[in-house]
Design a protein around this motif. Structure first.
Motif, short mmCIF file in Angstrom:
data_model
loop_
_atom_site.label_atom_id
_atom_site.label_comp_id
_atom_site.label_asym_id
_atom_site.label_seq_id
_atom_site.Cartn_x
_atom_site.Cartn_y
_atom_site.Cartn_z
N ARG A 151 -87.92 -85.67 -15.98
CA ARG A 151 -88.84 -87.24 -16.52
C ARG A 151 -90.10 -85.62 -16.60
NH1 ARG A 151 -88.18 -89.55 -12.06
NH2 ARG A 151 -87.66 -91.16 -13.47
N ALA A 152 -90.36 -84.84 -15.62
CA ALA A 152 -90.93 -84.14 -16.20
C ALA A 152 -91.39 -83.08 -16.67
CB ALA A 152 -91.53 -82.51 -14.75
N VAL A 153 -90.06 -82.30 -17.56
CA VAL A 153 -89.84 -82.49 -18.91
C VAL A 153 -90.21 -82.57 -20.38
CG1 VAL A 153 -88.14 -81.25 -20.81
CG2 VAL A 153 -88.19 -80.37 -18.29
N TYR A 154 -90.47 -84.19 -20.28
CA TYR A 154 -90.65 -85.48 -21.26
C TYR A 154 -91.98 -85.34 -20.89
CZ TYR A 154 -85.95 -86.61 -22.28
OH TYR A 154 -84.83 -86.24 -23.32
N GLU A 155 -92.65 -85.90 -19.78
CA GLU A 155 -94.18 -85.55 -20.00
C GLU A 155 -95.42 -84.50 -19.88
OE1 GLU A 155 -94.35 -86.47 -15.93
OE2 GLU A 155 -93.53 -88.61 -16.07
N SER A 156 -94.35 -83.09 -19.72
CA SER A 156 -95.16 -81.77 -20.10
C SER A 156 -95.03 -81.95 -21.45
CB SER A 156 -94.42 -80.70 -19.00
OG SER A 156 -94.55 -79.66 -19.51
N ILE A 157 -94.58 -81.54 -22.09
CA ILE A 157 -93.96 -82.11 -23.48
C ILE A 157 -94.70 -83.01 -24.19
CG2 ILE A 157 -92.62 -81.97 -25.45
CD1 ILE A 157 -90.47 -81.04 -23.88
N GLU A 158 -94.92 -83.69 -23.96
CA GLU A 158 -95.58 -85.04 -24.53
C GLU A 158 -97.29 -85.12 -24.33
OE1 GLU A 158 -93.78 -88.52 -23.06
OE2 GLU A 158 -91.92 -88.76 -24.46
N ALA A 159 -98.03 -84.27 -23.02
CA ALA A 159 -99.08 -83.55 -23.29
C ALA A 159 -98.98 -82.72 -22.97
CB ALA A 159 -98.67 -83.54 -21.54
N THR A 160 -98.14 -81.64 -23.80
CA THR A 160 -99.20 -80.67 -24.23
C THR A 160 -98.00 -79.54 -25.04
OG1 THR A 160 -97.82 -78.88 -22.14
CG2 THR A 160 -99.59 -79.99 -21.32
N GLY A 161 -97.22 -80.67 -25.74
CA GLY A 161 -96.69 -79.95 -26.22
C GLY A 161 -95.74 -78.07 -26.15
N GLN A 162 -95.50 -77.96 -24.30
CA GLN A 162 -95.15 -76.83 -24.18
C GLN A 162 -94.69 -77.41 -22.32
OE1 GLN A 162 -98.04 -73.58 -23.76
NE2 GLN A 162 -98.84 -74.56 -22.42
N ILE A 163 -93.86 -76.18 -22.24
CA ILE A 163 -93.13 -76.35 -20.85
C ILE A 163 -93.49 -75.27 -19.64
CG2 ILE A 163 -91.02 -76.92 -19.49
CD1 ILE A 163 -89.67 -77.87 -21.30
N VAL A 164 -93.68 -75.01 -18.29
CA VAL A 164 -94.22 -74.40 -17.73
C VAL A 164 -93.16 -74.40 -15.88
CG1 VAL A 164 -95.88 -73.14 -16.52
CG2 VAL A 164 -96.91 -73.77 -18.35
N PRO A 165 -92.63 -73.75 -16.66
CA PRO A 165 -91.16 -74.18 -15.40
C PRO A 165 -91.82 -73.72 -14.19
CG PRO A 165 -90.45 -72.64 -17.56
CD PRO A 165 -91.36 -72.77 -17.46
N GLY A 166 -92.54 -72.66 -14.10
CA GLY A 166 -93.28 -72.20 -12.49
C GLY A 166 -93.56 -73.46 -11.83
N GLN A 167 -93.78 -74.36 -12.83
CA GLN A 167 -94.88 -75.85 -12.46
C GLN A 167 -94.58 -77.05 -12.25
OE1 GLN A 167 -98.02 -77.45 -15.75
NE2 GLN A 167 -98.81 -78.23 -14.01
N ILE A 168 -93.19 -76.90 -13.12
CA ILE A 168 -91.65 -78.00 -12.85
C ILE A 168 -91.33 -77.73 -11.80
CG2 ILE A 168 -89.77 -79.15 -13.08
CD1 ILE A 168 -91.31 -78.26 -16.05
N ILE A 169 -91.62 -75.96 -10.99
CA ILE A 169 -90.08 -76.27 -10.26
C ILE A 169 -91.08 -76.41 -8.31
CG2 ILE A 169 -89.61 -73.87 -8.27
CD1 ILE A 169 -88.71 -72.91 -10.46
N ASN A 170 -92.51 -76.12 -8.31
CA ASN A 170 -92.80 -77.12 -7.59
C ASN A 170 -92.65 -78.32 -7.50
OD1 ASN A 170 -94.58 -75.03 -6.98
ND2 ASN A 170 -96.77 -75.61 -7.87
N LEU A 171 -91.87 -79.30 -7.67
CA LEU A 171 -91.85 -80.52 -7.57
C LEU A 171 -90.54 -80.59 -6.55
CD1 LEU A 171 -91.60 -82.23 -11.54
CD2 LEU A 171 -93.89 -82.40 -9.44
#
Length: 590
Positions: free
Chosen positions: A497-517
């Motif tokens: 869910r986080a990866v899909y939302e990040s790519i759709e919103a910004t076109g990229q992924i910041v793993p360090g941000q997703i780990i915060n979840l």
């Protein structure tokens, strides 16, 4: 205190993971990542990877992984809020102040003043040791063969023979009688007035895990009782919840900790290079001690005195440490009494050998139990094995229990099956509340049920997430077919869910941000593994397309099968049949 997600993200983004970790361990750049020796397990070849692009770390050896928050929490043993405050201060970010009551503010101020008093006292005792009047104390430390560096490292000191020197010193620093009495360093009564608790003793500052002085231990010089004296329980000091030397031992990064009986054993061992040694503070080992140790290690080695009192202390400590979830081994000190004496006579290498030869705690207990029976007498031997069989029932897991049955049978030269049957016979006679865990009715499962799914399915779901993480362009190819709901593991669902939302919103992924979840260490490691896996061994484009298509189909088909078992009407069934039909013709083109 609650901080907004935006503020936490700002703190994370303003702390570069490479710069932060580089302050703790040496990192060497290799390609786009940095590598060093993992601070969370022993290794000789660097397998600890830190990525500036991903703003995360991952150890390919032990699986530890996360972002700047998780690193500080793991390395410094901070809570999440403590890590946020530490990193915010490091980045120059001012956090909003928490609302506190007047009573809380007064308690906090009083605690800080008590810490200040102990800090001043430690400096005073250290000064007294270096003064002309501290000659006897210096002679004592010299006789114990402590170096000047070790004395300074542990902040050792001396309290002179005069009844109120420390009191007068602290009064001149502006501290009132009420605070000094609460510190435990001064006794104030109507008959004798104010007098110091410690006098004519070599002094050992007791520090908490953050190296703040919270109490003292003192050993009398010459004749006098008690030989060792500790600070009383205070607002700062609880001897059942603190361990001497833990502030240093927790950073040793050894796979185990060594528990000694006293201050001098710990100090001597640290001086000899065994910086993972700690001691309880003049009290029997408690469950709180065990829980505290469990925060830093999975295994402890007991290096208690070899006399009868030391053996009794070991036997008391073993079940407490075991209940805290720790593995325990026993270091044999014979022919010497304690680690200090052993190392001085036989040297460091000999003590390392004793560590390697340390005895399993259960086998140690059995060896002590054996002394209560005459194994040369058939009746004594029978009673001994009956006692051993009952003791073996303390192991709840059948596999672990059988391993110990095998070890005992081998050690005493009896058939494994004979001993196992004896253990089982006693197990059948125990009341249900005393039965080992595997023989009791299992409670109904709750929470995460991901262990019920095939490993191959979980591997496929992790693989797919890794594919998307490594190539964000794949999202538009697989999004029509797979969503978070198609993943069985709750962590994989959240990552998807986080990866899909990040790519759709910004076109990229910041793993360090997703780990915060994720809050749990195991979950963070699992997420870090997804972000640090490579898709290797499929170089051909057609083969990659085939593998990707098959992975998508496998995941989706499993979810459709699960749905078909729960259908409520005909239209739902028809929809599932249609989707399964579409999957048969699916081909994902790269």
């Amino acid at each position: 205190m609650f901080y907004s997600d935006d503020l936490i993200e700002e703190v994370r983004a303003r702390n570069d993971v490479v710069d932060l970790i580089g302050n703790y361990i040496k990192l060497t750049k290799k390609g786009s990542s940095y590598f060093g020796l993992c601070p969370f397990h022993n290794e000789k070849s660097p397998s600890f990877s830190v990525s500036r692009d991903k703003q995360m770390y991952y150890c390919f050896g032990c699986g530890a992984g996360g972002n700047v928050f998780t690193f500080v929490m793991e390395y410094e043993n901070y809570t999440f809020l403590e890590a946020v405050k530490y990193l915010a201060e490091r980045a120059g970010i001012k956090l909003p102040e928490a609302e506190v009551t007047e009573a809380e503010k007064q308690a906090r101020n009083r605690r800080q003043k008590l810490l200040d008093i102990h800090k001043e006292a430690a400096r005073y005792f250290y000064y007294q040791l270096k003064s002309q009047g501290g000659a006897n104390a210096r002679d004592y430390f010299e006789q114990r063969k402590l170096s000047g560096e070790t004395i300074a490292h542990f902040g050792l000191g001396y309290s002179n023979p005069y009844r109120d020197d420390l009191y007068q010193f602290l009064r001149n620093r502006g501290y009132d009688d009420g605070l000094l009495k609460d510190s435990g360093l001064v006794t104030i009564d109507e008959k004798r007035g104010a007098h110091d608790k410690f006098w004519n003793r070599v002094m050992f500052p007791i520090m908490d895990v953050n190296s703040k002085v919270i109490g003292f231990g003192g050993r009398v010089l010459g004749e006098g009782t008690p030989k060792y004296l500790n600070s009383p329980e205070t607002m700062l000091f609880d001897k059942s919840r603190n361990l001497y030397g833990l502030n240093f031992a927790r950073t040793s990064r050894q796979p185990f900790m060594i528990i000694c009986e006293g201050y001098m054993d710990v100090i001597a061992m640290h001086q000899a290079g065994f910086t993972n040694a700690v001691a309880s503070l003049g009290t029997a080992f408690t469950l709180q001690h065990g829980i505290l140790l469990k925060r830093y290690t999975e295994e402890v080695l007991l290096a208690y005195d070899s006399d009868e009192a030391g053996v009794k202390a070991i036997l008391r400590a073993i079940p407490i440490l075991r209940s805290a979830g720790l593995r325990i081994r026993i270091i044999h000190m014979n022919p010497y009494k304690d680690p200090d004496e052993f190392i001085k006579n036989l040297g460091v290498d000999a003590f390392k050998e004793r560590i390697e030869q340390a005895e399993n705690s259960f086998m140690f207990e059995i060896s002590i139990l054996e002394k209560s029976y005459d194994l040369g007498d058939p009746d004594g031997k029978t009673r001994f094995f009956n006692a051993v069989a009952k003791k073996l029932l303390t192991f709840e897991q059948e596999l672990e229990r059988n391993n110990y049955i095998e070890a005992v049978a081998r050690h005493y030269g009896i058939p494994f099956e004979n001993l196992r049957k004896l253990v089982n016979r006693f197990g059948l006679t125990l009341p249900e509340r005393e039965m080992p865990g595997e023989n009791r009715p299992l409670p109904e499962k709750t929470g995460d049920r991901s262990g019920e799914y095939p490993e191959a399915l979980l591997a496929s779901q992790k693989l797919l997430l890794t594919w998307v993480v490594n190539d964000v362009g794949l999202l538009k190819k697989i999004r029509p077919w797979l969503g978070p709901e198609d993943f069985v593991h709750p962590v994989y669902q959240s990552v998807c869910r986080a990866v899909y939302e990040s790519i759709e919103a910004t076109g990229q992924i910041v793993p360090g941000q997703i780990i915060n979840l994720f809050q749990e260490k195991e979950e963070q490691n699992l997420v870090a593994a997804i972000f640090n896996s490579d898709i290797a061994g499929i170089e051909d484009k057609n083969a990659r397309e085939k593998a990707l298509t098959e992975t998508v189909v496998r995941i989706k088909r499993h979810h459709l099968d699960e749905m078909s078992r729960k259908i409520q009407n005909l239209s739902e069934l028809q929809n599932i049949i249609r989707m399964k039909s579409d999957l048969q013709n699916l081909h994902i083109s790269l």
